[in-house]
Structure formats: structure tokens, C-alpha cells
Design a protein around this motif. Sequence first.
Motif, PDB file in Angstrom:
ATOM      1  N   VAL A  31       0.848  -1.194   0.000  1.00  0.00           N
ATOM      2  CA  VAL A  31       0.000   0.000   0.000  1.00  0.00           C
ATOM      3  C   VAL A  31       0.887   1.249   0.000  1.00  0.00           C
ATOM      4  O   VAL A  31       0.658   2.195  -0.766  1.00  0.00           O
ATOM      5  N   ALA A  32       1.921   1.263   0.845  1.00  0.00           N
ATOM      6  CA  ALA A  32       2.830   2.410   0.924  1.00  0.00           C
ATOM      7  C   ALA A  32       3.570   2.633  -0.391  1.00  0.00           C
ATOM      8  O   ALA A  32       3.872   3.775  -0.749  1.00  0.00           O
ATOM      9  N   ALA A  33       3.835   1.547  -1.125  1.00  0.00           N
ATOM     10  CA  ALA A  33       4.531   1.648  -2.417  1.00  0.00           C
ATOM     11  C   ALA A  33       3.568   2.014  -3.543  1.00  0.00           C
ATOM     12  O   ALA A  33       3.973   2.118  -4.696  1.00  0.00           O
ATOM     13  N   LYS A  34       2.287   2.176  -3.202  1.00  0.00           N
ATOM     14  CA  LYS A  34       1.243   2.583  -4.141  1.00  0.00           C
ATOM     15  C   LYS A  34       0.976   1.544  -5.230  1.00  0.00           C
ATOM     16  O   LYS A  34       0.680   1.879  -6.373  1.00  0.00           O
ATOM     17  N   LEU A  35       1.075   0.262  -4.863  1.00  0.00           N
ATOM     18  CA  LEU A  35       0.666  -0.785  -5.781  1.00  0.00           C
ATOM     19  C   LEU A  35      -0.855  -0.772  -5.898  1.00  0.00           C
ATOM     20  O   LEU A  35      -1.550  -0.461  -4.924  1.00  0.00           O
ATOM     21  N   SER A  36      -1.359  -1.120  -7.068  1.00  0.00           N
ATOM     22  CA  SER A  36      -2.804  -1.220  -7.250  1.00  0.00           C
ATOM     23  C   SER A  36      -3.338  -2.347  -6.364  1.00  0.00           C
ATOM     24  O   SER A  36      -2.578  -3.213  -5.915  1.00  0.00           O
ATOM     25  N   LEU A  37      -4.638  -2.369  -6.166  1.00  0.00           N
ATOM     26  CA  LEU A  37      -5.246  -3.423  -5.350  1.00  0.00           C
ATOM     27  C   LEU A  37      -4.960  -4.800  -5.949  1.00  0.00           C
ATOM     28  O   LEU A  37      -4.658  -5.750  -5.221  1.00  0.00           O
ATOM     29  N   VAL A  38      -5.023  -4.905  -7.270  1.00  0.00           N
ATOM     30  CA  VAL A  38      -4.731  -6.187  -7.936  1.00  0.00           C
ATOM     31  C   VAL A  38      -3.292  -6.610  -7.671  1.00  0.00           C
ATOM     32  O   VAL A  38      -3.021  -7.766  -7.314  1.00  0.00           O
ATOM     33  N   ASP A  39      -2.344  -5.675  -7.817  1.00  0.00           N
ATOM     34  CA  ASP A  39      -0.934  -6.014  -7.586  1.00  0.00           C
ATOM     35  C   ASP A  39      -0.647  -6.270  -6.110  1.00  0.00           C
ATOM     36  O   ASP A  39       0.171  -7.119  -5.772  1.00  0.00           O
ATOM     37  N   GLN A  40      -1.347  -5.571  -5.214  1.00  0.00           N
ATOM     38  CA  GLN A  40      -1.219  -5.874  -3.783  1.00  0.00           C
ATOM     39  C   GLN A  40      -1.634  -7.314  -3.524  1.00  0.00           C
ATOM     40  O   GLN A  40      -0.941  -8.054  -2.821  1.00  0.00           O
ATOM     41  N   THR A  41      -2.766  -7.690  -4.102  1.00  0.00           N
ATOM     42  CA  THR A  41      -3.286  -9.044  -3.896  1.00  0.00           C
ATOM     43  C   THR A  41      -2.323 -10.084  -4.441  1.00  0.00           C
ATOM     44  O   THR A  41      -2.082 -11.117  -3.804  1.00  0.00           O
ATOM     45  N   LEU A 106      -0.124 -24.393  -5.920  1.00  0.00           N
ATOM     46  CA  LEU A 106       0.219 -23.028  -6.355  1.00  0.00           C
ATOM     47  C   LEU A 106       1.721 -22.874  -6.239  1.00  0.00           C
ATOM     48  O   LEU A 106       2.395 -22.509  -7.187  1.00  0.00           O
ATOM     49  N   GLY A 107       2.227 -23.200  -5.100  1.00  0.00           N
ATOM     50  CA  GLY A 107       3.647 -23.316  -4.838  1.00  0.00           C
ATOM     51  C   GLY A 107       4.540 -22.299  -5.495  1.00  0.00           C
ATOM     52  O   GLY A 107       4.176 -21.157  -5.707  1.00  0.00           O
ATOM     53  N   LEU A 108       5.733 -22.771  -5.823  1.00  0.00           N
ATOM     54  CA  LEU A 108       6.766 -21.896  -6.365  1.00  0.00           C
ATOM     55  C   LEU A 108       6.393 -21.362  -7.738  1.00  0.00           C
ATOM     56  O   LEU A 108       6.624 -20.194  -8.029  1.00  0.00           O
ATOM     57  N   SER A 109       5.823 -22.200  -8.591  1.00  0.00           N
ATOM     58  CA  SER A 109       5.489 -21.743  -9.946  1.00  0.00           C
ATOM     59  C   SER A 109       4.414 -20.671  -9.901  1.00  0.00           C
ATOM     60  O   SER A 109       4.471 -19.689 -10.650  1.00  0.00           O
ATOM     61  N   GLY A 110       3.441 -20.823  -9.022  1.00  0.00           N
ATOM     62  CA  GLY A 110       2.395 -19.816  -8.889  1.00  0.00           C
ATOM     63  C   GLY A 110       2.946 -18.514  -8.344  1.00  0.00           C
ATOM     64  O   GLY A 110       2.610 -17.432  -8.834  1.00  0.00           O
ATOM     65  N   ALA A 111       3.806 -18.595  -7.336  1.00  0.00           N
ATOM     66  CA  ALA A 111       4.416 -17.393  -6.773  1.00  0.00           C
ATOM     67  C   ALA A 111       5.256 -16.688  -7.837  1.00  0.00           C
ATOM     68  O   ALA A 111       5.230 -15.460  -7.942  1.00  0.00           O
ATOM     69  N   ARG A 112       5.956 -17.459  -8.643  1.00  0.00           N
ATOM     70  CA  ARG A 112       6.781 -16.888  -9.712  1.00  0.00           C
ATOM     71  C   ARG A 112       5.901 -16.136 -10.715  1.00  0.00           C
ATOM     72  O   ARG A 112       6.241 -15.056 -11.162  1.00  0.00           O
ATOM     73  N   ARG A 113       4.760 -16.717 -11.069  1.00  0.00           N
ATOM     74  CA  ARG A 113       3.839 -16.078 -12.024  1.00  0.00           C
ATOM     75  C   ARG A 113       3.233 -14.798 -11.471  1.00  0.00           C
ATOM     76  O   ARG A 113       2.948 -13.861 -12.221  1.00  0.00           O
ATOM     77  N   LEU A 114       2.977 -14.752 -10.173  1.00  0.00           N
ATOM     78  CA  LEU A 114       2.320 -13.601  -9.557  1.00  0.00           C
ATOM     79  C   LEU A 114       3.244 -12.391  -9.407  1.00  0.00           C
ATOM     80  O   LEU A 114       2.762 -11.276  -9.229  1.00  0.00           O
ATOM     81  N   CYS A 115       4.550 -12.610  -9.479  1.00  0.00           N
ATOM     82  CA  CYS A 115       5.508 -11.525  -9.264  1.00  0.00           C
ATOM     83  C   CYS A 115       6.214 -11.169 -10.571  1.00  0.00           C
ATOM     84  O   CYS A 115       6.204 -11.922 -11.526  1.00  0.00           O
ATOM     85  N   ASP A 116       6.825  -9.985 -10.579  1.00  0.00           N
ATOM     86  CA  ASP A 116       7.533  -9.515 -11.768  1.00  0.00           C
ATOM     87  C   ASP A 116       8.968 -10.045 -11.823  1.00  0.00           C
ATOM     88  O   ASP A 116       9.530 -10.198 -12.898  1.00  0.00           O
ATOM     89  N   GLU A 117       9.559 -10.275 -10.671  1.00  0.00           N
ATOM     90  CA  GLU A 117      10.919 -10.820 -10.598  1.00  0.00           C
ATOM     91  C   GLU A 117      10.920 -11.936  -9.561  1.00  0.00           C
ATOM     92  O   GLU A 117      10.235 -11.846  -8.539  1.00  0.00           O
ATOM     93  N   LYS A 134       7.489  -7.175  -6.867  1.00  0.00           N
ATOM     94  CA  LYS A 134       6.294  -6.780  -7.600  1.00  0.00           C
ATOM     95  C   LYS A 134       6.369  -5.270  -7.776  1.00  0.00           C
ATOM     96  O   LYS A 134       6.495  -4.531  -6.800  1.00  0.00           O
ATOM     97  N   TRP A 135       6.344  -4.821  -9.033  1.00  0.00           N
ATOM     98  CA  TRP A 135       6.439  -3.395  -9.346  1.00  0.00           C
ATOM     99  C   TRP A 135       5.062  -2.773  -9.463  1.00  0.00           C
ATOM    100  O   TRP A 135       4.122  -3.413  -9.976  1.00  0.00           O
ATOM    101  N   ALA A 136       4.938  -1.527  -9.034  1.00  0.00           N
ATOM    102  CA  ALA A 136       3.703  -0.761  -9.241  1.00  0.00           C
ATOM    103  C   ALA A 136       3.562  -0.497 -10.738  1.00  0.00           C
ATOM    104  O   ALA A 136       4.557  -0.283 -11.438  1.00  0.00           O
ATOM    105  N   ARG A 137       2.345  -0.520 -11.228  1.00  0.00           N
ATOM    106  CA  ARG A 137       2.090  -0.300 -12.659  1.00  0.00           C
ATOM    107  C   ARG A 137       1.812   1.163 -12.920  1.00  0.00           C
ATOM    108  O   ARG A 137       1.249   1.856 -12.177  1.00  0.00           O
TER     109      ARG A 137
END
Length: 137
Positions: A31-41, A106-117, A134-137
Amino acid sequence: MTGAEGEAQVQAIGSDEDVVRVRQLVRTIAVAAKLSLVDQTKVVTAASELARNTLVYGGGGQAAVSTVENGPRRGVRVVFSDSGPGIADLDLALTDGYTSGGGLGLGLSGARRLCDEFELDTAVGAGTTIAVVKWAR
């Protein structure tokens, strides 16, 4: 991982309650980094999965959560580390749908997909460190 990093807030992971605390800390910093609600989730979901893995498979460890900047971009970086048994078959562990427990896979592959790096360092008998951004858009 690129960019300047703010001071990390560290949360020990030794219980289910600590997994919840990691989720709360990641959400607060997202929230402090101003990520969107979708990216926060997305980053909170990835952090929850990785914190649970740290607890269940790594025998506990810690999460270090910080903001990162790369020019005008802001984001959240979370580094999970444990001194557990390590991951013997990394390719298998990164396969979609794979679970070594009773989870959803979901594991590692899911976590990898959800993040940018996503960076993973593991050695059998020497533990595992996973860093996600995870970068703010």
C-alpha cells in the motif's frame, strides 16, 4: 534484482501466526509503495505461499520486506530464507500444479507467475532463499 532498496522489515517465520504477520506486513508495504489493489493481492498471495513453504518445508526462517525503486518505478521486494533441507529437484518444484504436500500446487510456480521478478537459490542441506519483486504499474 535491480534498483535501490529501502530498509527491510524482518518477520520471523516459526508459526502459522507468523505467516499471517508476513501477509499483513507485505500488504502494508505494498500500500505504501502505491501498488494497485490487484498487484497488492498478487504480491500478498505469493508472499503467503512462500511464507508457508518456509515454515512447512524449510522448518521456519524469515521474511525481509522492503520497498524498491528503479528510476520512477516503485515496488515491493520480499526475501524469504530458511536453513532447511533445500530443494532436491528444483525443476520438479517449479512445475505448475506440483505439490509435495496436500496443498493446491500453487507453490513456487504460482508465486513466480504472480511476481515480476523471482530469484531462487537453494542447496540440498543448506537451505533456500527466494526473492520476489512486484512493481507498481
